[in-house]
Design a protein around this motif. Structure first.
Motif, PDB file in Angstrom:
ATOM      1  N   TRP A 117     -10.670  -2.563   0.657  1.00 28.95           N
ATOM      2  CA  TRP A 117     -10.030  -1.718   1.659  1.00 28.95           C
ATOM      3  C   TRP A 117     -10.833  -1.787   2.952  1.00 28.95           C
ATOM      4  CZ3 TRP A 117      -5.447   0.679   0.845  1.00 28.95           C
ATOM      5  CH2 TRP A 117      -5.012   0.834  -0.487  1.00 28.95           C
TER       6      TRP A 117
ATOM      7  N   GLY B  46      -0.904   6.993   1.928  1.00 28.22           N
ATOM      8  CA  GLY B  46      -1.428   7.549   3.168  1.00 28.22           C
ATOM      9  C   GLY B  46      -0.679   8.805   3.573  1.00 28.22           C
TER      10      GLY B  46
ATOM     11  N   ARG C 207     -10.446  -0.403   7.248  1.00 26.67           N
ATOM     12  CA  ARG C 207      -9.723   0.539   8.088  1.00 26.67           C
ATOM     13  C   ARG C 207      -9.969   0.231   9.555  1.00 26.67           C
ATOM     14  NH1 ARG C 207     -13.167   6.116   6.846  1.00 26.67           N
ATOM     15  NH2 ARG C 207     -15.044   5.567   8.040  1.00 26.67           N
TER      16      ARG C 207
ATOM     17  N   THR D  65      -9.891   9.140  10.015  1.00 30.27           N
ATOM     18  CA  THR D  65      -8.560   8.835  10.523  1.00 30.27           C
ATOM     19  C   THR D  65      -8.489   7.390  10.981  1.00 30.27           C
ATOM     20  OG1 THR D  65      -8.129  11.107  11.210  1.00 30.27           O
ATOM     21  CG2 THR D  65      -6.875   9.365  12.317  1.00 30.27           C
TER      22      THR D  65
ATOM     23  N   LEU E  90      -5.111   6.318  -2.170  1.00 31.13           N
ATOM     24  CA  LEU E  90      -4.356   5.150  -1.743  1.00 31.13           C
ATOM     25  C   LEU E  90      -4.198   4.198  -2.919  1.00 31.13           C
ATOM     26  CD1 LEU E  90      -6.013   4.363   1.715  1.00 31.13           C
ATOM     27  CD2 LEU E  90      -4.174   5.978   1.181  1.00 31.13           C
TER      28      LEU E  90
ATOM     29  N   GLU F 291       0.839  -1.196   0.000  1.00 24.04           N
ATOM     30  CA  GLU F 291       0.000   0.000   0.000  1.00 24.04           C
ATOM     31  C   GLU F 291       0.874   1.246   0.000  1.00 24.04           C
ATOM     32  OE1 GLU F 291      -2.805  -2.359   3.140  1.00 24.04           O
ATOM     33  OE2 GLU F 291      -0.740  -1.713   3.383  1.00 24.04           O
TER      34      GLU F 291
ATOM     35  N   THR G 271      -1.587   1.441   5.906  1.00 24.18           N
ATOM     36  CA  THR G 271      -1.050   2.787   5.711  1.00 24.18           C
ATOM     37  C   THR G 271      -1.897   3.761   6.531  1.00 24.18           C
ATOM     38  OG1 THR G 271      -0.389   4.450   4.061  1.00 24.18           O
ATOM     39  CG2 THR G 271      -2.411   3.238   3.606  1.00 24.18           C
ATOM     40  N   GLN G 272      -1.215   4.649   7.230  1.00 24.18           N
ATOM     41  CA  GLN G 272      -1.903   5.563   8.133  1.00 24.18           C
ATOM     42  C   GLN G 272      -2.484   6.746   7.366  1.00 24.18           C
ATOM     43  OE1 GLN G 272      -2.327   5.450  11.681  1.00 24.18           O
ATOM     44  NE2 GLN G 272      -3.681   7.186  11.272  1.00 24.18           N
ATOM     45  N   VAL G 273      -3.749   7.027   7.644  1.00 24.11           N
ATOM     46  CA  VAL G 273      -4.406   8.224   7.130  1.00 24.11           C
ATOM     47  C   VAL G 273      -4.847   9.049   8.334  1.00 24.11           C
ATOM     48  CG1 VAL G 273      -6.414   9.137   5.913  1.00 24.11           C
ATOM     49  CG2 VAL G 273      -5.170   7.173   4.976  1.00 24.11           C
TER      50      VAL G 273
ATOM     51  N   VAL H 123      -5.867   3.445  10.270  1.00 19.87           N
ATOM     52  CA  VAL H 123      -4.936   2.695   9.431  1.00 19.87           C
ATOM     53  C   VAL H 123      -5.780   1.978   8.378  1.00 19.87           C
ATOM     54  CG1 VAL H 123      -3.206   0.879   9.318  1.00 19.87           C
ATOM     55  CG2 VAL H 123      -3.289   2.396  11.305  1.00 19.87           C
ATOM     56  N   TYR H 124      -5.410   2.176   7.128  1.00 21.90           N
ATOM     57  CA  TYR H 124      -6.148   1.579   6.019  1.00 21.90           C
ATOM     58  C   TYR H 124      -5.388   0.366   5.503  1.00 21.90           C
ATOM     59  CZ  TYR H 124      -9.393   5.462   5.848  1.00 21.90           C
ATOM     60  OH  TYR H 124     -10.372   6.373   6.166  1.00 21.90           O
TER      61      TYR H 124
END
Length: 128
Positions: free
Chosen positions: A36, A9, A38, A91, A20, A6, A122-124, A93-94
């Motif tokens: 996806w 983010g 999260r 907000t 993403l 991934e 991946t952090q959003v 982690v995806y």
């Protein structure tokens, strides 16, 4: 060995956008669905979006409908998640996931148990 990588983010202001990407690789890998999910701190993993590889049909969780768009690049075995009008509650982690079992062209692949492979996440982060 199948790998999902991934990217995309990051940190964004509320109302902003992020895209993403998830690239799948592996010998003789064939996906029947990609999606996806999260997970925010202290919360359960949540379905965000998926695409049925056979039919091309797309599915979305209620919280992201109208704001997120999933798409794919068949030739590259890649799935994208375009996220618009981001909110602080997005907000998390995806995680990207891929299903190696064919559940049929009508399966929305919205259940985490349908997936065999997962990315590292991946952090959003969306600042309000």
């Amino acid at each position: 060995q199948v790998q999902l990588v991934e990217s995309g983010g990051g940190l964004v202001q509320a109302g902003g956008s992020l895209r993403l990407s998830c690239a799948a690789s592996g010998r003789a890998f064939k996906s029947f669905g990609m999606g996806w999910f999260r997970q925010a701190p202290g919360k359960e993993r949540e379905f965000v979006s998926s695409i049925n590889w056979s039919s091309g049909s797309t599915y979305y969780g209620d919280s992201v409908k109208g704001r997120f768009t999933i798409s794919r690049d068949n030739s590259e075995n890649t799935v994208y998640l375009q996220m618009n009008s981001l909110k602080s509650e997005d907000t998390a982690v995806y995680y990207c996931a891929a299903a190696a079992v064919n559940s049929g062209a009508k399966d929305p692949y919205s259940r985490s148990l349908a997936y065999n492979y997962w990315g590292q996440g991946t952090q959003v982060t969306v600042n309000s």
